[in-house]
Design an enzyme around this catalytic site. Sequence first.
Site, PDB file in Angstrom:
ATOM      1  N   LEU A 147     -18.943 -33.389  -7.788  1.00 23.16           N
ATOM      2  CA  LEU A 147     -19.068 -33.853  -6.411  1.00 23.16           C
ATOM      3  C   LEU A 147     -19.539 -32.694  -5.563  1.00 23.16           C
ATOM      4  O   LEU A 147     -19.244 -31.528  -5.856  1.00 23.16           O
ATOM      5  CB  LEU A 147     -17.715 -34.351  -5.874  1.00 23.16           C
ATOM      6  N   ASP A 148     -20.268 -32.993  -4.488  1.00 22.08           N
ATOM      7  CA  ASP A 148     -20.611 -31.960  -3.521  1.00 22.08           C
ATOM      8  C   ASP A 148     -19.332 -31.248  -3.093  1.00 22.08           C
ATOM      9  O   ASP A 148     -18.258 -31.845  -3.028  1.00 22.08           O
ATOM     10  CB  ASP A 148     -21.233 -32.580  -2.264  1.00 22.08           C
ATOM     11  N   ARG A 149     -19.468 -29.987  -2.765  1.00 17.88           N
ATOM     12  CA  ARG A 149     -18.299 -29.219  -2.318  1.00 17.88           C
ATOM     13  C   ARG A 149     -17.616 -29.887  -1.125  1.00 17.88           C
ATOM     14  O   ARG A 149     -16.386 -29.927  -1.026  1.00 17.88           O
ATOM     15  CB  ARG A 149     -18.720 -27.793  -1.952  1.00 17.88           C
TER      16      ARG A 149
END
Length: 407
Positions: free
Chosen positions: A114-116
């Site tokens: 997942l994106d940060r």
Amino acid sequence: GRWVGRSLQHVFSTEFRSQPLSYYRAAARAGRLHLTLTTCSPQNNDFLRNTVHRHEPPVTAQPIQILVEDEEVVVVDKPSSLPVHPCGRFRHNTVIFILGKEHDLKELHTIHRLDRMTSGVLMFAKTVEVSKRIDEQARERQLEKEYVCRVVGEFPEHQVVCEEPILVVSYKVGVCRVDPKGKFCKTIFQRLSYNGRTSVVRCLPQTGRTHQIRVHLQYLGHPIVNDPIYNMDAWGPERGKGGRVEKTDEELLEALLEEHRSKQSLDILGLSEEDLDSGAGNKERGDPANESCPAGGAGCPKREAEDPQKDSEDPKSDDTAAACPLNSDTNLDTLEKSTDFVLCENRDGQTGAASAEKDPLCVECKVRRRDPSPKELVMFLHALRYKGAAFEFCSQMPEWAREDWEE
């Protein structure tokens, strides 16, 4: 092997460009760089070690919630601001590291990322066999992902399908945009609610490009409310709607970074001024060898690319003075070899555990940054569901996605 026959100075100036060359000269004099020779003369398989002093960007204190754990998988609800695995400036403040240290869950295999800045369902395999089995499902497009987000304005009530291609502008900063030269991707959107100002939208990505949901929402004119990249003034008055950006890629990156500088929020991008001074904002499109952990990196690419020319000839031009000077004349070029890790006196004249560790070679030690507010460490994009051929994992709807939520 390509390092054989090259000087350490040349290796560090071309391969490890996160610091100016004068830093590596001082580090060598301070005994930070060690070359272990396997024979009397340097050759392939010799071991090079560089000891550094690290500062990690701040992350939320929200704990990682374990949703499921069995003999095959670990499924967690990832908080926003936390990267999945070590990359860029992050080591300890990562999901992998925290699960190992706080829950004794080690040797996990990453199945998806997942994106940060994205929160939600994140799945790890406990064995190689399980990882391969789920990877096979991914290749056969048997996996389904469902996200929820809160966007600007009144999103259309009917289903919206966006198939605009996406191109990476900068791997280091983590910026993408819609471009005909980009890679094909497809996202399906469906509005869930509208409160008169913002809309909650369900997102079903059919492909897995970096920042795909965020870029497609920006293109549609409904960026995520608190997106620190795609809902910024740097994109122009329409904030990139319809792919209209009246700037070159270089101008866009500089405008975006300057906007975060003015807000003292570079840490939200996972960057520091030193990263940027080393060329972090430079365009790196098209070279996978230059990939690094982007600001919200969905795929979290691995490597860094900065400007190798910075301070390559003139060490005296370096502004990297000692953070806690040994004397008034101390700088990178005059540090003694014995200064490996030095605890300097703080303002009260105390040393040791009572004061923070200071490293005279570390630029970050002399910089005081404001702590971001909890609000700044959250982005309204959440992975709600992850489904495969024989499994389905869900998290609770985040508070900001509820129909009665108020800002």
